[in-house]
Design a protein around this motif. Structure first.
Motif, short mmCIF file in Angstrom:
data_model
loop_
_atom_site.label_atom_id
_atom_site.label_comp_id
_atom_site.label_asym_id
_atom_site.label_seq_id
_atom_site.Cartn_x
_atom_site.Cartn_y
_atom_site.Cartn_z
N UNK A 1 70.96 3.37 68.98
CA UNK A 1 69.54 3.02 69.16
C UNK A 1 68.86 2.84 67.80
N UNK A 2 69.20 3.67 66.86
CA UNK A 2 68.58 3.56 65.52
C UNK A 2 68.99 2.25 64.85
N UNK A 3 70.27 1.90 64.95
CA UNK A 3 70.74 0.62 64.39
C UNK A 3 69.94 -0.54 64.98
N UNK A 4 69.84 -0.55 66.31
CA UNK A 4 69.16 -1.66 66.98
C UNK A 4 67.67 -1.69 66.62
N UNK A 5 67.04 -0.52 66.63
CA UNK A 5 65.60 -0.44 66.29
C UNK A 5 65.33 -0.97 64.89
N UNK A 6 66.19 -0.58 63.93
CA UNK A 6 65.99 -1.04 62.55
C UNK A 6 65.96 -2.57 62.48
N UNK B 1 61.04 -8.45 70.45
CA UNK B 1 62.23 -8.35 71.31
C UNK B 1 62.25 -6.93 71.82
N UNK B 2 62.10 -6.76 73.14
CA UNK B 2 61.99 -5.41 73.69
C UNK B 2 63.26 -4.62 73.44
N UNK B 3 63.09 -3.36 73.07
CA UNK B 3 64.25 -2.52 72.76
C UNK B 3 65.21 -2.42 73.95
N UNK B 4 64.66 -2.20 75.15
CA UNK B 4 65.52 -2.02 76.33
C UNK B 4 66.38 -3.26 76.60
N UNK B 5 65.74 -4.40 76.37
CA UNK B 5 66.45 -5.67 76.58
C UNK B 5 67.58 -5.82 75.55
N UNK B 6 67.26 -5.45 74.29
CA UNK B 6 68.27 -5.54 73.22
C UNK B 6 69.43 -4.58 73.50
N UNK B 7 69.08 -3.37 73.92
CA UNK B 7 70.12 -2.37 74.22
C UNK B 7 71.02 -2.87 75.36
N UNK B 8 70.39 -3.42 76.38
CA UNK B 8 71.17 -3.93 77.52
C UNK B 8 72.11 -5.04 77.05
N UNK B 9 71.61 -5.88 76.17
CA UNK B 9 72.44 -6.98 75.65
C UNK B 9 73.66 -6.43 74.90
N UNK B 10 73.44 -5.32 74.17
CA UNK B 10 74.52 -4.73 73.36
C UNK B 10 75.57 -4.03 74.23
N UNK B 11 75.10 -3.24 75.18
CA UNK B 11 76.07 -2.40 75.92
C UNK B 11 76.54 -3.03 77.23
N UNK C 1 60.47 -8.11 63.77
CA UNK C 1 59.06 -8.06 64.22
C UNK C 1 58.14 -8.15 63.01
N UNK C 2 58.42 -7.33 62.02
CA UNK C 2 57.58 -7.26 60.82
C UNK C 2 57.56 -8.59 60.08
N UNK C 3 58.75 -9.14 59.83
CA UNK C 3 58.83 -10.32 58.98
C UNK C 3 58.57 -11.63 59.73
N UNK C 4 58.99 -11.70 61.00
CA UNK C 4 58.91 -12.97 61.72
C UNK C 4 58.05 -12.91 62.98
N UNK C 5 57.51 -11.74 63.26
CA UNK C 5 56.65 -11.61 64.44
C UNK C 5 57.39 -11.75 65.77
#
Ligand SMILES: Nc1ncnc2c1ncn2[C@@H]1O[C@H](COP(=O)(O)OP(=O)(O)OP(=O)(O)O)[C@@H](O)[C@H]1O
Ligand SMILES: [Mg+2]
Length: 286
Positions: A257-262, A275-285, A268-272
């Protein structure tokens, strides 16, 4: 800084033998006594004194007077041993310029079969130096910690690269000796130095690579914008793997989770990009 390549080439076989003896004896002594070194190498007192003097001048060996006359291998000496082995094996022919430096490593270009990258792991160097300063008050316990920590870190990184390449976009592992990993050179820049015209597909590709690694049972463990590179073709590369953990690790979920959040926070910061965390996590696992 690793020793200049010409030092490695100009090293006398006797000096190499002393470095090897020190490496071995430092499992037992923090500071190897002169007499022990003398019997380990079989050199005469004058020969050993002369050769040690040269090694000290080249910053490969350190001498301490108190509490007794003792000698220790230091990083340049350890670098020399690794470079000597890698040269002998034919992995590299020459060391080039430094292209990166981190908290616990130095990264160099080198000539091998084409341009390759040498990553010198330097774990515990600072604490070792601190110990050295306070040494007079330290028990002589041996077990030189930085040698073990640094070579272990290199082994870990090599193991990860070997398991991941080529399914995951990581440098090709070429060789490893002591605290040094040899890998392919990535002709690109760090994500932090790039201004992406199309950041969306790069973020997707990073998540897909995290996912691919996860599928192989490996979590990076130190992933952030600093450990991603992008090349001219717009391909992304995940680098810097010594702290990987298995997906079976008790804290795997947290580390993943920390890897993905980073990564998400950076985009988000640089390009606005939101991407929802839950969606990203689902994509990974998935
Ligand atoms: N294979 C490679 N090809 C090109 N450049 C590389 C390669 N590996 C590392 N680099 C460069 O060297 C820098 C440092 O490498 P890396 O991230 O692996 O270690 P580090 O950050 O020094 O380690 P630590 O996280 O312990 O501080 C990278 O940011 C990158 O610029
Ligand atoms: Mg790094």
């Amino acid at each position: 800084m690793p020793v200049p390549a010409e030092y490695v080439q100009s090293l006398h076989p006797y000096e190499l033998r002393i470095l090897l003896a020190l490496e071995r004896l430092m499992r037992r002594y923090t500071w190897v006594p002169f007499e022990i070194l003398k019997s380990a190498t079989g050199f005469s007192e004058s020969e050993l004194t002369y050769r040690l003097g040269r090694l000290i001048n080249m910053d490969m060996v350190r001498y301490e007077k108190t509490p007794y006359d003792g000698y220790a291998l230091i990083f340049d000496g350890y670098d020399t041993l690794a470079l000597h082995t890698l040269t002998k094996r034919g992995t590299i022919q020459a060391l080039g310029t430094r292209i990166g430096v981190g908290k616990e490593s130095e990264v160099y270009e080198a000539m091998g079969l084409g341009v390759v990258v040498l990553k010198f792991h330097r774990v515990g160097q600072r604490s070792f130096q601190a110990v050295r300063l306070k040494r007079g008050y330290m028990p002589d316990t041996g077990h030189c910690p930085w040698i073990f920590a640094s070579s272990n870190s290199a082994k870990m990184e090599y193991e990860a690269l070997t398991a991941l390449h080529p399914a995951v976009s990581v440098p090709l592992p070429i060789d490893q000796n002591r605290h040094v990993v040899v890998m392919s050179f990535i002709p690109g820049v760090n994500l932090t130095q790039a201004t992406l015209t199309e950041p969306g597909p790069i973020l997707d590709a990073i998540l897909d690579n995290i996912s691919e690694a996860y599928g192989l049972g490996i979590i990076h463990g130190d992933l952030s914008e600093f450990n991603v590179m992008v090349d001219q073709e717009g391909q992304c590369w995940l680098i810097d793997w010594p702290q990987w953990v298995e997906t079976a690790h008790p804290n795997a979920d947290e580390i993943l989770a920390r890897d993905i959040r980073n990564i998400l926070q950076y985009f988000k910061r640089k390009y606005g990009i939101d991407y929802a965390f839950d969606e990203a996590l689902a994509r990974v696992v998935e």
